[in-house]
Design a protein around this motif. Structure first.
Motif, PDB file in Angstrom:
ATOM      1  N   GLU A  55       0.833  -1.204   0.000  1.00 31.81           N
ATOM      2  CA  GLU A  55       0.000   0.000   0.000  1.00 31.81           C
ATOM      3  C   GLU A  55       0.870   1.257   0.000  1.00 31.81           C
ATOM      4  O   GLU A  55       0.572   2.242  -0.704  1.00 31.81           O
ATOM      5  CB  GLU A  55      -0.918  -0.019   1.228  1.00 31.81           C
ATOM      6  CG  GLU A  55      -1.834   1.181   1.356  1.00 31.81           C
ATOM      7  CD  GLU A  55      -2.900   1.267   0.281  1.00 31.81           C
ATOM      8  OE1 GLU A  55      -3.566   2.316   0.189  1.00 31.81           O
ATOM      9  OE2 GLU A  55      -3.061   0.292  -0.502  1.00 31.81           O
ATOM     10  N   ILE A  56       1.955   1.233   0.761  1.00 33.05           N
ATOM     11  CA  ILE A  56       2.890   2.377   0.761  1.00 33.05           C
ATOM     12  C   ILE A  56       3.504   2.541  -0.629  1.00 33.05           C
ATOM     13  O   ILE A  56       3.614   3.661  -1.151  1.00 33.05           O
ATOM     14  CB  ILE A  56       3.994   2.181   1.824  1.00 33.05           C
ATOM     15  CG1 ILE A  56       3.395   2.205   3.236  1.00 33.05           C
ATOM     16  CG2 ILE A  56       5.062   3.257   1.700  1.00 33.05           C
ATOM     17  CD1 ILE A  56       4.367   1.802   4.330  1.00 33.05           C
ATOM     18  N   LEU A  57       3.904   1.417  -1.243  1.00 33.87           N
ATOM     19  CA  LEU A  57       4.479   1.488  -2.593  1.00 33.87           C
ATOM     20  C   LEU A  57       3.449   2.005  -3.600  1.00 33.87           C
ATOM     21  O   LEU A  57       3.782   2.728  -4.537  1.00 33.87           O
ATOM     22  CB  LEU A  57       4.986   0.107  -3.013  1.00 33.87           C
ATOM     23  CG  LEU A  57       6.234  -0.408  -2.294  1.00 33.87           C
ATOM     24  CD1 LEU A  57       6.506  -1.855  -2.653  1.00 33.87           C
ATOM     25  CD2 LEU A  57       7.454   0.454  -2.633  1.00 33.87           C
ATOM     26  N   ARG A  58       2.189   1.635  -3.395  1.00 34.85           N
ATOM     27  CA  ARG A  58       1.138   2.060  -4.329  1.00 34.85           C
ATOM     28  C   ARG A  58       0.906   3.566  -4.268  1.00 34.85           C
ATOM     29  O   ARG A  58       0.837   4.241  -5.297  1.00 34.85           O
ATOM     30  CB  ARG A  58      -0.170   1.326  -4.014  1.00 34.85           C
ATOM     31  CG  ARG A  58      -1.293   1.617  -5.002  1.00 34.85           C
ATOM     32  CD  ARG A  58      -2.580   0.936  -4.590  1.00 34.85           C
ATOM     33  NE  ARG A  58      -3.187   1.594  -3.439  1.00 34.85           N
ATOM     34  CZ  ARG A  58      -3.934   2.705  -3.495  1.00 34.85           C
ATOM     35  NH1 ARG A  58      -4.150   3.303  -4.657  1.00 34.85           N
ATOM     36  NH2 ARG A  58      -4.456   3.219  -2.408  1.00 34.85           N
ATOM     37  N   THR A 101       2.937   5.834  -3.168  1.00 35.88           N
ATOM     38  CA  THR A 101       4.140   6.624  -3.492  1.00 35.88           C
ATOM     39  C   THR A 101       4.714   6.235  -4.852  1.00 35.88           C
ATOM     40  O   THR A 101       5.898   6.453  -5.120  1.00 35.88           O
ATOM     41  CB  THR A 101       5.218   6.426  -2.406  1.00 35.88           C
ATOM     42  OG1 THR A 101       5.574   5.031  -2.331  1.00 35.88           O
ATOM     43  CG2 THR A 101       4.730   6.888  -1.047  1.00 35.88           C
ATOM     44  N   ASP A 102       3.880   5.649  -5.705  1.00 36.07           N
ATOM     45  CA  ASP A 102       4.316   5.199  -7.033  1.00 36.07           C
ATOM     46  C   ASP A 102       4.899   6.383  -7.819  1.00 36.07           C
ATOM     47  O   ASP A 102       4.234   7.413  -7.997  1.00 36.07           O
ATOM     48  CB  ASP A 102       3.121   4.617  -7.786  1.00 36.07           C
ATOM     49  CG  ASP A 102       3.525   3.966  -9.095  1.00 36.07           C
ATOM     50  OD1 ASP A 102       4.715   4.073  -9.462  1.00 36.07           O
ATOM     51  OD2 ASP A 102       2.662   3.357  -9.744  1.00 36.07           O
ATOM     52  N   PRO A 103       6.152   6.279  -8.303  1.00 34.20           N
ATOM     53  CA  PRO A 103       6.777   7.402  -9.040  1.00 34.20           C
ATOM     54  C   PRO A 103       6.022   7.793 -10.306  1.00 34.20           C
ATOM     55  O   PRO A 103       6.194   8.907 -10.800  1.00 34.20           O
ATOM     56  CB  PRO A 103       8.174   6.867  -9.377  1.00 34.20           C
ATOM     57  CG  PRO A 103       8.419   5.741  -8.436  1.00 34.20           C
ATOM     58  CD  PRO A 103       7.078   5.152  -8.140  1.00 34.20           C
ATOM     59  N   LYS A 104       5.179   6.917 -10.844  1.00 34.18           N
ATOM     60  CA  LYS A 104       4.400   7.268 -12.031  1.00 34.18           C
ATOM     61  C   LYS A 104       3.275   8.241 -11.687  1.00 34.18           C
ATOM     62  O   LYS A 104       2.782   8.970 -12.554  1.00 34.18           O
ATOM     63  CB  LYS A 104       3.783   6.004 -12.637  1.00 34.18           C
ATOM     64  CG  LYS A 104       4.801   5.017 -13.182  1.00 34.18           C
ATOM     65  CD  LYS A 104       4.075   3.790 -13.699  1.00 34.18           C
ATOM     66  CE  LYS A 104       5.067   2.717 -14.144  1.00 34.18           C
ATOM     67  NZ  LYS A 104       4.376   1.475 -14.541  1.00 34.18           N
ATOM     68  N   LYS A 113      11.472   1.841  -9.601  1.00 33.24           N
ATOM     69  CA  LYS A 113      10.998   0.991  -8.503  1.00 33.24           C
ATOM     70  C   LYS A 113      12.075   0.842  -7.435  1.00 33.24           C
ATOM     71  O   LYS A 113      11.807   0.968  -6.231  1.00 33.24           O
ATOM     72  CB  LYS A 113      10.604  -0.398  -9.032  1.00 33.24           C
ATOM     73  CG  LYS A 113       9.219  -0.465  -9.620  1.00 33.24           C
ATOM     74  CD  LYS A 113       8.892  -1.896 -10.018  1.00 33.24           C
ATOM     75  CE  LYS A 113       7.504  -2.000 -10.628  1.00 33.24           C
ATOM     76  NZ  LYS A 113       7.205  -3.378 -11.059  1.00 33.24           N
ATOM     77  N   VAL A 114      13.285   0.565  -7.871  1.00 34.55           N
ATOM     78  CA  VAL A 114      14.393   0.421  -6.926  1.00 34.55           C
ATOM     79  C   VAL A 114      14.621   1.728  -6.179  1.00 34.55           C
ATOM     80  O   VAL A 114      14.785   1.757  -4.955  1.00 34.55           O
ATOM     81  CB  VAL A 114      15.679  -0.027  -7.654  1.00 34.55           C
ATOM     82  CG1 VAL A 114      16.863  -0.010  -6.694  1.00 34.55           C
ATOM     83  CG2 VAL A 114      15.508  -1.418  -8.249  1.00 34.55           C
ATOM     84  N   GLY A 115      14.607   2.847  -6.924  1.00 33.00           N
ATOM     85  CA  GLY A 115      14.814   4.148  -6.296  1.00 33.00           C
ATOM     86  C   GLY A 115      13.723   4.485  -5.293  1.00 33.00           C
ATOM     87  O   GLY A 115      13.999   5.018  -4.201  1.00 33.00           O
ATOM     88  N   GLN A 116      12.480   4.179  -5.676  1.00 32.88           N
ATOM     89  CA  GLN A 116      11.356   4.425  -4.751  1.00 32.88           C
ATOM     90  C   GLN A 116      11.557   3.664  -3.436  1.00 32.88           C
ATOM     91  O   GLN A 116      11.395   4.224  -2.342  1.00 32.88           O
ATOM     92  CB  GLN A 116      10.053   3.989  -5.429  1.00 32.88           C
ATOM     93  CG  GLN A 116       8.824   4.113  -4.535  1.00 32.88           C
ATOM     94  CD  GLN A 116       7.647   3.330  -5.075  1.00 32.88           C
ATOM     95  OE1 GLN A 116       7.797   2.526  -6.006  1.00 32.88           O
ATOM     96  NE2 GLN A 116       6.474   3.554  -4.510  1.00 32.88           N
ATOM     97  N   LEU A 162      11.610  -6.348   4.505  1.00 31.95           N
ATOM     98  CA  LEU A 162      10.798  -6.744   3.361  1.00 31.95           C
ATOM     99  C   LEU A 162      11.163  -5.922   2.126  1.00 31.95           C
ATOM    100  O   LEU A 162      11.254  -6.461   1.010  1.00 31.95           O
ATOM    101  CB  LEU A 162       9.315  -6.577   3.709  1.00 31.95           C
ATOM    102  CG  LEU A 162       8.309  -6.971   2.625  1.00 31.95           C
ATOM    103  CD1 LEU A 162       8.524  -8.418   2.185  1.00 31.95           C
ATOM    104  CD2 LEU A 162       6.882  -6.782   3.126  1.00 31.95           C
ATOM    105  N   LEU A 163      11.410  -4.628   2.298  1.00 29.90           N
ATOM    106  CA  LEU A 163      11.828  -3.784   1.182  1.00 29.90           C
ATOM    107  C   LEU A 163      13.164  -4.247   0.609  1.00 29.90           C
ATOM    108  O   LEU A 163      13.385  -4.192  -0.607  1.00 29.90           O
ATOM    109  CB  LEU A 163      11.925  -2.322   1.636  1.00 29.90           C
ATOM    110  CG  LEU A 163      10.587  -1.590   1.817  1.00 29.90           C
ATOM    111  CD1 LEU A 163      10.790  -0.269   2.519  1.00 29.90           C
ATOM    112  CD2 LEU A 163       9.894  -1.384   0.474  1.00 29.90           C
TER     113      LEU A 163
END
Length: 942
Positions: free
Chosen positions: A610-613, A615-618, A733-736, A662-663
């Motif tokens: 959810e955090i990745l979603r 803060t998605d760079p796109k 993705k890696v940078g995020q 996990l990251l």
């Protein structure tokens, strides 16, 4: 076959006898006395099925001897068999059993056991009254007490076996008819039967303990009584000597001599020859009664008292000499509960309800568990006789099973405690207002809140009563395992805590991906309030239940989170860590597993995704100076560093650290996917390779200025345009994830410095000292260095990561091999993205169009992380290519008299500056490739 037939004949004729027959002398107990033989016979008959089919006379004899009043038998450790069903296919066996299954016989047996159980239950309850079972009463009534025990156990056995659900097929009409008949005529009530079992177990336990105590003191007491009786006779002889005038007894030499002789006779009694001693003691009692009668000694109260005391001591000697170990053996045989090894589970709900209503019931349950532990004798008997090495493992297994059942039953206490605890949480969180430091007198009544505070006190008292109930159980040896009630209580509390906290975490972190705005922060706040309620209430009751609340809370919450992180990380491992391999999972205090609701296995995976979603760079733009993410289209704030403070508040250090782990696994997975993609779209594409070769020839050597640079660079970009979409997605993705790891490390480091400043200082100093030692060793190999088998570096890494004292950007995530064209591909990728970006004085580098999103910080950190995984010469070549691009473009602009620095050059220069800043390297690393004046000029223009 001959052996089988002989066994059947011998068993049916009673040739093979056991000690049980002597323990059950009454004819109405014969089927129970022969129960072991009956079980053996049932099994052996299947080796000679012709007897079951055609030998009606033999089967009639077997049934009349072993199964006249029972048809449900236990063959081994609670494995029950209903003969009505088992012998249905066999004509002779079925016919022979019809007499037993006649409804009049069923009615008679059920009514008989109903009457017996009522009678003996009343007797047992009378015996259990306080002060009734005294030593003298027990020794005078051994046969009566043993008869009562026999009747109790036989009634319990018959009723439990014949009313068990497992003994009746509900689809068979005859079975149902027989069982209904039993339930009706026996007036069956499971609660009454369970109460009879409890009282019988308690009665049996008290008797056994008394007999063990009496047996251990038997000889000492016997010698004491003998000495006291002899001394009384000696003193009485002195009374008739006439020497003691105060006694006012006339001298009588005959009585004097007679009493001295009696004293000698008493002293001569031999403890080892109990039969002769008992007979002689009876004769001495009769002699003392006769001497009192014939010599008219009743007139002197002192003499009468001496005689009475001596007779009393002699009676006590007879009682004591009759204390035999055979009584304990008989009680052990009679009290066998192995038939209920599985059936007892049907009473679990009744046990738990009884404990809930009356926590002191645990003391009686202790006796029941000990009675059930006697069932262990059955599987261990032959193993022990054979001196098998398996004795310990089998004992361990059955003891462990029994202790697990004890834990299961007693778990109702922690469950009830937590039910009260939830009410306390609600009262403390919502109803009771916290009293301020200073309070006006007229508002005192408002803050008193007597009603809610009384309710809290009442619930707290209930919790302490439950605790007292389990601690009354005392330390008990169940089989070969010692059960400590305090440890049992603590384990139960831990188990209930784990179950409830795990469920709260699972339920509280389920997100709707379509929700606008995201549910992340509201859900975290709600879960934080729940966890805080658990923590506060647990802290509140710790003194009432005598446990270390904070220690238990931290251990179990960390175990839950680490276990869930481990399970989530299993998705990224080839060899999964199973539950039985996990250092966080426990048999006695299991962490529950829940069905996944999406692609994530656990709540920690859902939280991370959810955090990745969001803060998605796109979709978002990360502003590094503000540590905040903004929506690219609406320019509204999506989330900020406050998110990680909220996670720290809700899940603690363990949650943040688990999220970081996990990251790490996700970054490894992305980098591995990137390498596969690199092989596929670059190293296997002939067109791309030709383009890269042409570009390499054009830019060699790297220190030179490239003539006509715009044409060369942009021609290469145009020819490779198709590969950059997938490349950009992987890098971003890696940078995020690296940005998220940095934020987590900052939050962990801040909280560590704030909450544990001494720990933070110690870790930092130790880390610096180790790094200094390692650096000194590489400069001078003769200096000491941690050996390969030294775990210090490995152990301190875990502490440093938990305290946020590390830089995620310096981490090596994967092992790599040499890749051709790697530096130039990354360089080409970077300059291909620069036209999509523009410089903003307030925000830095931002994308030109929201439809063509490129977020600068993830781009820089992604490239930096990728280069870190390879040899440092690749990074040098990459930086040299950027420097060459900047110098060549600036040279071309100067020659064409273009006054402004191109935006691509600005982007490249900003990349170099950010690279130096993120890696914390000196500025000269960038200045080695780009002259100082270009940096200076670039800053004045911005």
């Amino acid at each position: 076959m001959i052996f089988t037939t002989r066994c059947c004949q011998q068993l049916s004729r009673g040739v093979v006898l056991t000690l049980q027959v002597s323990a059950y002398p009454l004819p109405e107990h014969r089927s129970t006395a022969l129960a072991n033989q009956a079980a053996m016979l049932y099994v052996i008959l299947y080796f000679e099925p012709s007897i079951l089919h055609t030998h009606q006379a033999k089967m009639r004899e077997i049934v009349d001897k072993y199964f006249p009043d029972n048809w449900v038998i236990s063959i081994y450790m609670g494995i029950t068999v209903n003969l009505v069903d088992a012998w249905e296919p066999y004509k002779a066996a079925k016919t022979a059993l019809n007499n037993t299954l006649d409804l009049s016989n069923v009615r008679e047996q059920a009514s008989r056991y109903a009457t017996v159980s009522e009678r003996v239950h009343a007797q047992v309850q009378q015996f259990l009254k306080e002060g009734y079972l005294r030593e003298e009463m027990v020794l005078d009534n051994i046969p009566k007490l043993l008869n009562c025990l026999r009747d109790c156990n036989v009634a319990i056995r018959w009723l439990m076996l014949h009313t068990a659900d497992s003994a009746c097929d509900p689809n068979n009409k005859r079975f149902r008819q027989i069982k209904d008949q039993i339930l009706t005529d026996s007036r069956y009530n499971p609660r009454i039967l369970f109460q009879l079992l409890l009282d019988t177990a308690q009665f049996e336990f008290i008797l056994k303990e008394m007999f063990k105590q009496m047996l251990s003191e038997k000889q000492t007491k016997w010698e004491h009584y003998k000495k006291e009786g002899s001394e009384r006779m000696t003193e009485l002889a002195d009374v008739f000597s006439g020497v003691k005038p105060l006694t006012r007894v006339e001298k009588n030499e005959n009585l004097q001599a007679w009493f001295r002789e009696i004293s000698k006779q008493i002293l001569s009694l031999n403890y080892d020859d109990s039969t002769a001693a008992g007979r002689k003691t009876v004769q001495l009692i009769q002699a003392l009664e006769e001497v009192q009668e014939f010599h008219q000694l009743e007139s002197n109260l002192q003499v009468c008292q001496f005689l009475a005391d001596t007779r009393k001591f002699l009676h006590q000697m007879i009682r004591t000499i009759n204390i035999k170990e055979e009584v304990l053996i008989t009680m052990q045989i009679v009290g066998d509960l192995s038939f209920a090894w599985q059936l007892i589970d049907s009473f679990t709900s009744i046990m738990q309800e009884s404990i809930r209503v009356n926590p002191s019931m645990v003391t009686k349950l202790r006796a029941t568990f000990l009675k059930l532990a006697s069932a262990l004798d059955l599987p261990l008997l032959r193993i022990n006789q054979a001196n098998s090495p398996d004795l310990l493992s089998v004992s361990q297994y059955y003891s462990g099973e029994l202790v697990s059942y004890v834990r299961k039953v007693l778990q109702i206490i922690p469950e009830s405690m937590f039910t009260s605890l939830l009410k306390i949480i609600k009262l403390q969180t919502h109803d009771i207002i916290e009293v301020p430091t200073r309070l006006d007198k007229d508002k005192l009544r408002d803050y008193a809140q007597l009603g809610p505070r009384y309710e809290v006190a009442k619930l707290t008292h209930a919790i302490s009563i439950f605790t007292e109930g389990i601690l009354m159980m005392k330390t008990t040896l169940v089989g070969i395992i010692k059960v400590d009630p305090k440890q049992l209580l603590e384990d139960g509390i831990r188990k209930e805590l784990v179950k409830r906290v795990a469920f709260a975490l699972h339920r509280g972190l389920i997100f709707n991906p379509r929700a606008k705005p995201s549910e992340l922060m509201p859900k975290l706040k709600e879960l934080g309030a729940t966890m805080d309620g658990f923590h506060r209430s647990f802290e509140y009751i710790q003194d009432y239940v005598n446990i270390y609340g904070l220690k238990i809370w931290q251990e179990e919450v960390s175990r839950i989170i680490n276990y869930n992180v481990e399970q989530e990380c299993n998705n990224f491992l080839r060899t999964k860590i199973q539950d039985w391999q996990s250092m966080y999972q426990s048999t006695h205090i299991p962490i529950p597993k829940f069905t996944p609701v999406d692609e994530s296995v656990t709540f920690i995976g859902r939280l991370c995704r959810e955090i990745l979603r969001i803060t998605d760079p796109k979709m978002t733009c990360h502003i590094d100076q503000l540590n905040t993410w903004y929506d690219m289209k609406t320019h509204q704030e999506v989330t900020s560093s406050r998110l990680f403070s909220e996670i720290q508040t809700t899940l603690g250090t363990f949650g943040l650290n688990g999220l970081d782990r996990l990251l790490c696994f996700m970054i490894v997975k992305e980098l591995q996917n990137f390498l596969s993609m690199f092989q596929k779209i670059i190293l296997r594409d002939r067109t791309v390779q030709d383009t890269l070769k042409t570009l390499m020839n054009a830019v060699s050597p790297l220190k030179s200025i490239v003539a006509n640079s715009n044409k060369i660079y942009f021609s290469a970009i145009a020819k490779t345009q198709k590969i950059w979409t997938a490349y950009l997605e992987a890098i971003m993705k890696v940078g995020q994830m690296q940005i998220l790891r940095q934020q987590i490390a900052n939050e962990l480091n801040y909280s560590c410095r704030f909450d544990s400043k001494h720990l933070a200082a110690a870790l930092e100093n130790l880390n610096k000292a180790l790094l200094a030692d390692i650096e000194a060793h590489y400069q001078d190999p003769s200096l000491p260095y941690p050996k390969e088998d030294n775990t210090l570096l490995y152990e301190i890494t875990a502490y440093l990561e938990a305290a946020g004292i590390h830089n995620p950007l310096n981490k090596i995530y994967i092992t790599t091999k040499r890749l051709p064209y790697f530096p130039i591909v990354n360089f080409l990728f970077l300059i291909a993205q620069l036209p999509k970006l523009q410089y903003n004085k307030n925000l830095g580098m931002v994308c030109r169009k929201p439809t063509d999103p490129v977020d600068w910080p993830p781009l820089v950190l992604g490239l930096l992380t990728l280069l870190k995984q390879f040899h440092s010469r690749y990074t040098e070549q990459f930086l040299a290519l950027i420097g060459q691009f900047i110098c060549s473009t600036v040279e071309q602009c100067t020659s064409q008299k273009i006054p402004e620095i191109p935006t691509d050059v600005v982007g490249a220069l900003l990349f170099l500056e950010d690279y130096v800043r993120y890696t914390k390297l000196p500025r000269r690393v960038a200045e080695a490739h780009v002259p100082n004046f270009i940096f200076d000029e670039f800053r004045t223009v911005l």
